[in-house]
Design a protein around this motif. Structure first.
Motif, PDB file in Angstrom:
ATOM      1  N   GLU A   1      -6.949  -5.654  11.617  1.00  0.00           N
ATOM      2  CA  GLU A   1      -7.042  -6.587  12.733  1.00  0.00           C
ATOM      3  C   GLU A   1      -8.461  -6.644  13.299  1.00  0.00           C
TER       4      GLU A   1
ATOM      5  N   THR B   1      -2.621  -0.768   3.744  1.00  0.00           N
ATOM      6  CA  THR B   1      -1.482  -0.870   4.650  1.00  0.00           C
ATOM      7  C   THR B   1      -0.193  -1.139   3.873  1.00  0.00           C
TER       8      THR B   1
ATOM      9  N   ALA C   1      -3.655  -0.771   9.790  1.00  0.00           N
ATOM     10  CA  ALA C   1      -3.279  -2.033  10.444  1.00  0.00           C
ATOM     11  C   ALA C   1      -4.294  -2.379  11.528  1.00  0.00           C
TER      12      ALA C   1
ATOM     13  N   ILE D   1       0.065  -8.281   8.928  1.00  0.00           N
ATOM     14  CA  ILE D   1       0.483  -6.900   9.180  1.00  0.00           C
ATOM     15  C   ILE D   1       1.922  -6.871   9.679  1.00  0.00           C
TER      16      ILE D   1
ATOM     17  N   ARG E   1       2.891   1.491   3.974  1.00  0.00           N
ATOM     18  CA  ARG E   1       4.236   1.028   4.366  1.00  0.00           C
ATOM     19  C   ARG E   1       5.255   1.417   3.301  1.00  0.00           C
TER      20      ARG E   1
ATOM     21  N   ASN F   1      -3.352 -10.325  13.116  1.00  0.00           N
ATOM     22  CA  ASN F   1      -2.421  -9.293  12.669  1.00  0.00           C
ATOM     23  C   ASN F   1      -1.147  -9.877  12.071  1.00  0.00           C
TER      24      ASN F   1
ATOM     25  N   ASN G   1       1.311  -0.667  15.114  1.00  0.00           N
ATOM     26  CA  ASN G   1      -0.158  -0.746  15.084  1.00  0.00           C
ATOM     27  C   ASN G   1      -0.764  -0.055  16.302  1.00  0.00           C
TER      28      ASN G   1
ATOM     29  N   LEU H   1      -5.885  -4.176   3.993  1.00  0.00           N
ATOM     30  CA  LEU H   1      -4.563  -4.761   3.784  1.00  0.00           C
ATOM     31  C   LEU H   1      -3.845  -4.064   2.633  1.00  0.00           C
TER      32      LEU H   1
END
Length: 391
Positions: A302, A282, A298, A311, A286, A308, A207, A279
């Motif tokens: 946050e 992310t 990420a 995450i 990923r 986080n 992050n 989210l």
């Protein structure tokens, strides 16, 4: 000479036609509450398949589209692009290669290079590395045409997922929430353990704030055209100092439509919370292996959620991530639409309804996931992240 502005005609929206969405249906109405997204999606299609676009012929672009949608797979879109190809001067042998899914059979080395590049981006986007990208200039594809091809394949990755998700939403109309499913999911959720502000590093993901550097030549702001400057200013506050935007603006109208879609998806008020859109993106980043996008989103999660913990879980193992049943369901859907969009169906949508998402929120999640099928492929195949220690 600048293109004529693209004007959205909702009555001829391609996605609506392919999915069978008509005024009065629940899914149509939900989709068109996000009219800016629908307009920019159609505008991207119109820009990418503009017959006057230089660099790649319309037949070449449609061959790439047929090939990409065949191997995705997306039968609805493949049928559409196959039909469009019959209206061009594409050689029957080239159409057969796109249909068969075997780039090595192409008689033309340029087409073979473009289709092989397409295969990597569709099937496993992390394969679209610097070596893969540089096969294109070696095959006689100019830098602006490389931008067109990269945007095209990335758009098709978005379009196939959007069509699959909307078809699932359409199929799920009228289904009711099963409260027992939500209760069962809540029991499986796992609490987070990381504190806000903590630096996260796991499996190559972080992050931390990263930079990004393009592998081919970017547009020089000092010599950019007025249209390029205008599109940069529309796209992002820092676009004039970003390699990403300065590379994509080789094709300004395509970037204009793409930026309009991205901004409408990620920042529109109402619907799914902005944190949950971040989210979803992310999770997708990923799964696709896009370290840069995962880092950026990420951080945004946050900033919005003031935590986080989830995450950290996404970075560690996206398949089991989620501090609540709702987060787990968002993750499950995001992974499925990323890895196997052809398997997304009414049950996929029902599982989101069961944890409390409305149809509008599900559409926002679908949009967020699909736009990162697009964003990840651009970031992965046009350049690389630069880590703090190397800045």
């Amino acid at each position: 000479m600048a293109q004529q502005p693209i004007v959205y005609d909702a009555a001829n929206d391609l996605v609506d036609k392919l999915v069978g969405l008509t005024p009065g249906s629940k899914t149509f109405e939900v989709r068109h509450q996000r009219e800016k997204v629908a307009a920019a999606t159609q505008g991207s299609y119109d820009a990418l398949f503009d017959p006057a676009l230089p660099g790649l012929t319309l037949a070449e672009r449609l061959l790439v589209a047929l090939y990409a949608t065949r191997i995705s797979p997306s039968p609805l879109l493949a049928s559409h692009y196959r039909a469009r190809l019959t209206e061009t001067d594409a050689a029957p042998a080239d159409i057969a290669v796109a249909e068969s899914g075997k780039p090595e059979d192409a008689a033309n080395p340029r087409l073979a290079a473009m289709l092989e590049f397409t295969r990597k981006l569709i099937e496993n986007p992390v394969e679209g590395d610097e070596a893969a990208l540089k096969t294109l200039p070696a095959a006689g594809v100019s830098t602006p045409a490389v931008v067109t091809l990269s945007q095209l394949v990335a758009f098709l990755s978005y379009q196939t997922r959007l069509v699959a998700g909307l078809a699932a939403l359409n199929a799920a109309e009228g289904q009711t929430v099963r409260l027992d499913a939500a209760e069962a999911g809540a029991a499986a959720a796992k609490p987070g353990t990381t504190a806000p502000g903590a630096v996260l590093k796991s499996h190559g993901f972080t992050n931390e704030v990263l930079e990004w550097k393009a592998w081919l030549d970017v547009v020089n702001v000092d010599t950019a055209t007025p249209e390029q400057i205008a599109v940069l200013e529309e796209s992002h506050p820092k676009a004039k100092v970003s390699d990403y935007y300065l590379f994509l603006v080789h094709q300004p109208e395509i970037l204009r439509q793409r930026s309009a879609a991205f901004n409408a998806i990620m920042y529109a008020p109402g619907g799914l919370s902005r944190a949950e859109r971040e989210l979803g993106s992310t999770f997708v980043s990923r799964v696709n292996g896009c370290v840069y996008c995962a880092s950026v989103h990420a951080q945004r999660f946050e900033q919005l959620a003031k935590r986080n913990d989830v995450i950290a879980q996404v970075f560690e193992d996206p398949a089991t991530a989620g501090t609540t049943a709702r987060e787990q369901a968002i993750g499950k859907f995001s992974i499925q639409i990323t890895e196997a969009q052809a398997n997304v169906n009414a049950n996929s949508v029902q599982e989101l309804k069961d944890v409390g998402l409305s149809e509008g929120e599900i559409l926002d999640l679908l949009h967020s996931d699909a736009i990162f099928a697009w964003a990840n492929r651009l970031m992965l195949n046009l350049g690389e992240p630069v880590f703090p220690s190397a800045v």
